[in-house]
Design a protein around this motif. Structure first.
Motif, PDB file in Angstrom:
ATOM      1  N   ILE A   5       0.838  -1.205   0.000  1.00 15.09           N
ATOM      2  CA  ILE A   5       0.000   0.000   0.000  1.00 15.09           C
ATOM      3  C   ILE A   5       0.871   1.252   0.000  1.00 15.09           C
ATOM      4  N   GLY A   6       1.882   1.270   0.859  1.00 11.54           N
ATOM      5  CA  GLY A   6       2.798   2.417   0.898  1.00 11.54           C
ATOM      6  C   GLY A   6       3.518   2.613  -0.416  1.00 11.54           C
ATOM      7  N   SER A   7       3.922   1.512  -1.033  1.00  6.16           N
ATOM      8  CA  SER A   7       4.610   1.588  -2.316  1.00  6.16           C
ATOM      9  C   SER A   7       3.705   2.173  -3.393  1.00  6.16           C
ATOM     10  N   TRP A   8       2.467   1.709  -3.461  1.00  7.91           N
ATOM     11  CA  TRP A   8       1.548   2.211  -4.482  1.00  7.91           C
ATOM     12  C   TRP A   8       1.150   3.657  -4.231  1.00  7.91           C
ATOM     13  N   VAL A   9       1.080   4.049  -2.963  1.00  4.97           N
ATOM     14  CA  VAL A   9       0.810   5.461  -2.657  1.00  4.97           C
ATOM     15  C   VAL A   9       1.962   6.324  -3.161  1.00  4.97           C
ATOM     16  N   ILE A  53       9.451   2.061  -5.762  1.00  8.88           N
ATOM     17  CA  ILE A  53      10.017   0.850  -6.365  1.00  8.88           C
ATOM     18  C   ILE A  53      10.963   0.163  -5.385  1.00  8.88           C
ATOM     19  N   MET A  54      11.704   0.959  -4.610  1.00 14.65           N
ATOM     20  CA  MET A  54      12.599   0.366  -3.613  1.00 14.65           C
ATOM     21  C   MET A  54      11.814  -0.434  -2.572  1.00 14.65           C
ATOM     22  N   LEU A  55      10.651   0.062  -2.181  1.00 18.55           N
ATOM     23  CA  LEU A  55       9.811  -0.688  -1.251  1.00 18.55           C
ATOM     24  C   LEU A  55       9.354  -2.007  -1.871  1.00 18.55           C
ATOM     25  N   GLN A  56       9.032  -1.987  -3.149  1.00 15.91           N
ATOM     26  CA  GLN A  56       8.621  -3.218  -3.833  1.00 15.91           C
ATOM     27  C   GLN A  56       9.777  -4.206  -3.961  1.00 15.91           C
ATOM     28  N   ALA A  57      10.996  -3.701  -4.145  1.00 15.78           N
ATOM     29  CA  ALA A  57      12.155  -4.570  -4.355  1.00 15.78           C
ATOM     30  C   ALA A  57      12.617  -5.238  -3.068  1.00 15.78           C
TER      31      ALA A  57
END
Length: 107
Positions: A5-9, A53-57
């Protein structure tokens, strides 16, 4: 789930900032205001997108590479804007003259 959620925000906010910067470049009256709109909003948009993107990685080599790209962008974007403004001043385009002329044309 919270990381997603944080990443998409962050990605959405970054896209919004890039969009606003593009609209600012199209709508502003002269070089200096266009340059300001582009440099400020695109830098913030790039920061938000890369952090998203870093949060997703997660904790990986990709995150380290993204951090290096982010550092490079934070160093080069203001430098490029400064170089563009300096070149415009050397070419004889003064901020007050262009602003006054553009304001008169748009009224």
């Amino acid at each position: 789930m919270l990381i997603d959620i944080g990443s998409w925000v962050l990605l959405s906010l970054g896209g919004f900032f890039v969009f606003v910067g593009g609209v600012g470049v199209l709508r502003m009256p002269n070089l200096y205001t266009r340059m300001h709109a582009a440099s400020v909003t695109d830098t913030m948009g790039a920061i938000l997108i890369i952090v998203g993107i870093m949060l997703q990685a997660g904790a990986s080599l990709a995150t380290v590479k993204l951090a290096a790209i982010l550092l490079f962008l934070l160093l080069t974007s203001p430098t490029a804007s400064n170089a563009l403004a300096s070149a415009a001043l050397l070419a004889g385009l003064r901020p007050s003259e262009s602003t006054a002329a553009d304001t008169e044309r748009h009224q």
